[in-house]
Design a protein around this motif. Sequence first.
Motif, PDB file in Angstrom:
ATOM      1  N   GLU A   1       5.172  99.844 -19.287  1.00 24.30           N
ATOM      2  CA  GLU A   1       6.159  99.663 -20.570  1.00 24.30           C
ATOM      3  C   GLU A   1       6.246 100.887 -21.406  1.00 24.30           C
ATOM      4  N   ASP A   2       7.393 101.287 -21.533  1.00 27.21           N
ATOM      5  CA  ASP A   2       7.653 102.427 -22.554  1.00 27.21           C
ATOM      6  C   ASP A   2       6.629 103.678 -22.256  1.00 27.21           C
ATOM      7  N   ARG A   3       6.699 103.996 -20.970  1.00 23.64           N
ATOM      8  CA  ARG A   3       6.023 105.114 -20.369  1.00 23.64           C
ATOM      9  C   ARG A   3       4.362 105.284 -21.057  1.00 23.64           C
ATOM     10  N   LYS A   4       3.722 104.069 -21.487  1.00 23.82           N
ATOM     11  CA  LYS A   4       2.501 104.022 -21.949  1.00 23.82           C
ATOM     12  C   LYS A   4       1.854 102.698 -21.319  1.00 23.82           C
ATOM     13  N   TRP A   5       0.454 102.766 -21.318  1.00 24.80           N
ATOM     14  CA  TRP A   5      -0.213 101.460 -21.003  1.00 24.80           C
ATOM     15  C   TRP A   5      -0.495 100.888 -22.325  1.00 24.80           C
ATOM     16  N   LEU A   6      -0.050  99.810 -22.458  1.00 24.09           N
ATOM     17  CA  LEU A   6      -0.445  98.907 -23.868  1.00 24.09           C
ATOM     18  C   LEU A   6      -1.493  97.727 -23.614  1.00 24.09           C
ATOM     19  N   ARG A   7      -1.486  97.265 -22.402  1.00 27.45           N
ATOM     20  CA  ARG A   7      -2.350  96.014 -22.430  1.00 27.45           C
ATOM     21  C   ARG A   7      -2.683  95.600 -20.732  1.00 27.45           C
ATOM     22  N   PRO A   8      -3.706  94.992 -20.571  1.00 28.26           N
ATOM     23  CA  PRO A   8      -3.995  94.738 -19.145  1.00 28.26           C
ATOM     24  C   PRO A   8      -2.688  94.110 -18.702  1.00 28.26           C
ATOM     25  N   ALA A   9      -2.206  94.238 -17.607  1.00 31.01           N
ATOM     26  CA  ALA A   9      -1.143  93.647 -16.699  1.00 31.01           C
ATOM     27  C   ALA A   9      -1.683  92.315 -15.868  1.00 31.01           C
ATOM     28  N   ILE A  10      -3.037  92.185 -15.807  1.00 31.73           N
ATOM     29  CA  ILE A  10      -3.691  91.196 -14.992  1.00 31.73           C
ATOM     30  C   ILE A  10      -4.861  90.874 -15.935  1.00 31.73           C
ATOM     31  N   ASP A  11      -5.487  89.415 -15.550  1.00 35.68           N
ATOM     32  CA  ASP A  11      -6.486  88.827 -16.065  1.00 35.68           C
ATOM     33  C   ASP A  11      -7.791  89.624 -15.380  1.00 35.68           C
ATOM     34  N   LEU A  12      -8.366  90.740 -16.205  1.00 33.70           N
ATOM     35  CA  LEU A  12      -9.314  91.653 -15.826  1.00 33.70           C
ATOM     36  C   LEU A  12     -10.484  90.856 -15.342  1.00 33.70           C
ATOM     37  N   GLU A  13     -10.959  90.000 -16.218  1.00 36.61           N
ATOM     38  CA  GLU A  13     -12.175  89.138 -16.192  1.00 36.61           C
ATOM     39  C   GLU A  13     -12.050  88.258 -14.973  1.00 36.61           C
ATOM     40  N   ALA A  14     -10.835  87.642 -14.583  1.00 35.64           N
ATOM     41  CA  ALA A  14     -10.745  86.896 -13.593  1.00 35.64           C
ATOM     42  C   ALA A  14     -11.117  87.726 -12.174  1.00 35.64           C
ATOM     43  N   ALA A  15     -10.190  89.003 -12.117  1.00 34.30           N
ATOM     44  CA  ALA A  15     -10.418  89.884 -10.927  1.00 34.30           C
ATOM     45  C   ALA A  15     -11.860  90.260 -10.689  1.00 34.30           C
ATOM     46  N   VAL A  16     -12.749  90.434 -11.904  1.00 31.81           N
ATOM     47  CA  VAL A  16     -14.176  90.765 -11.635  1.00 31.81           C
ATOM     48  C   VAL A  16     -14.829  89.619 -11.184  1.00 31.81           C
ATOM     49  N   ALA A  17     -14.590  88.366 -11.603  1.00 27.27           N
ATOM     50  CA  ALA A  17     -14.948  87.245 -11.166  1.00 27.27           C
ATOM     51  C   ALA A  17     -14.749  86.796  -9.862  1.00 27.27           C
ATOM     52  N   LYS A  18     -13.608  87.239  -9.376  1.00 26.72           N
ATOM     53  CA  LYS A  18     -13.248  87.020  -7.896  1.00 26.72           C
ATOM     54  C   LYS A  18     -14.046  87.909  -6.838  1.00 26.72           C
ATOM     55  N   GLY A  19     -14.320  89.112  -7.352  1.00 28.84           N
ATOM     56  CA  GLY A  19     -14.721  89.982  -6.698  1.00 28.84           C
ATOM     57  C   GLY A  19     -13.998  90.591  -5.223  1.00 28.84           C
ATOM     58  N   TYR A  20     -14.239  91.684  -4.840  1.00 31.62           N
ATOM     59  CA  TYR A  20     -13.573  92.094  -3.506  1.00 31.62           C
ATOM     60  C   TYR A  20     -14.571  92.990  -2.832  1.00 31.62           C
ATOM     61  N   ARG A  21     -14.586  92.489  -1.625  1.00 31.69           N
ATOM     62  CA  ARG A  21     -15.639  93.346  -0.662  1.00 31.69           C
ATOM     63  C   ARG A  21     -15.113  94.638  -0.301  1.00 31.69           C
ATOM     64  N   TYR A  22     -15.937  95.595  -0.363  1.00 31.50           N
ATOM     65  CA  TYR A  22     -15.500  97.196   0.006  1.00 31.50           C
ATOM     66  C   TYR A  22     -16.744  97.797   0.352  1.00 31.50           C
ATOM     67  N   ASP A  23     -16.710  98.129   1.517  1.00 34.17           N
ATOM     68  CA  ASP A  23     -18.102  98.633   2.130  1.00 34.17           C
ATOM     69  C   ASP A  23     -18.452  99.873   1.544  1.00 34.17           C
ATOM     70  N   PHE A  24     -17.590 100.694   0.820  1.00 35.82           N
ATOM     71  CA  PHE A  24     -17.762 101.969   0.154  1.00 35.82           C
ATOM     72  C   PHE A  24     -18.558 101.519  -1.014  1.00 35.82           C
ATOM     73  N   ALA A  25     -17.904 100.804  -1.931  1.00 34.41           N
ATOM     74  CA  ALA A  25     -18.433 100.303  -3.067  1.00 34.41           C
ATOM     75  C   ALA A  25     -19.727  99.366  -3.018  1.00 34.41           C
ATOM     76  N   ASP A  26     -19.656  98.466  -2.101  1.00 32.55           N
ATOM     77  CA  ASP A  26     -20.997  97.749  -1.935  1.00 32.55           C
ATOM     78  C   ASP A  26     -22.350  98.419  -1.586  1.00 32.55           C
ATOM     79  N   HIS A  27     -22.186  99.432  -0.922  1.00 29.09           N
ATOM     80  CA  HIS A  27     -23.318 100.409  -0.583  1.00 29.09           C
ATOM     81  C   HIS A  27     -23.373 101.628  -1.265  1.00 29.09           C
ATOM     82  N   LEU A  28     -22.826 101.948  -2.408  1.00 27.74           N
ATOM     83  CA  LEU A  28     -22.512 103.229  -3.071  1.00 27.74           C
ATOM     84  C   LEU A  28     -24.173 103.860  -3.372  1.00 27.74           C
ATOM     85  N   GLU A  29     -24.996 102.760  -3.636  1.00 29.67           N
ATOM     86  CA  GLU A  29     -26.093 103.575  -4.002  1.00 29.67           C
ATOM     87  C   GLU A  29     -27.172 104.268  -2.899  1.00 29.67           C
TER      88      GLU A  29
END
Length: 199
Positions: A51-79
């Motif tokens: 919007e207007d060439r700027k990031w003004l606010r989250p476009a999605i519900d970030l807390e809901a995305a984190v709560a949902k979780g997404y499996r990704y082998d790279f991230a899940d075994h980063l350590e």
Amino acid sequence: FAPSGGNRQGWRVVVLKDRAIRVATRELYVQAWAEYMGHVEVGMVPFAPIEDRKWLRPAIDLEAAVAKGYRYDFADHLEDAPVLLAVFVRLGALAILDNGLDRQSIVGGASIYPFVHNILLAARSKGLSGVMTTALCRREAELAGMLSMPEAFALASLVVLGWPKAIPKKLKRQPVSEFASVDRFDGPPFLLPPEITGR
């Protein structure tokens, strides 16, 4: 030898070796990755200025995305990655010449990301492969406390290095004529001369 504005070399690298720090970093990364994938799932570029060439606010519900979780082998075994490098930059060393323009600022990255790219090139010359990821920047505050980051710095990237199972020989890239034009955005496509293309 990476370039930086005024040759100020404002970078600082923290090599993450302690297992507890690595696990905590993975936990933060997984949360940030979920925010990223929450955008992708609905067909959006994560955190893009829409919007207007700027990031003004989250476009999605970030807390809901984190709560949902997404499996990704790279991230899940980063350590377990052989090498984890947290790359920081001293904000006062950045000549951010697009500050104050009526759009998202991007210029400051020119004084840190060539350095990160050079790390990847140097690693490749030693037979390693790696990736520069910025997802962890979404959790900079938490990481800052864990790594005792001074307030004058910001997290620029997490670089992950390891031994490749295979070396890519060919990558998918647009031809130059698709993204380069002569004199204007709507000018004719720029065509590489035959002595460069071999055609």
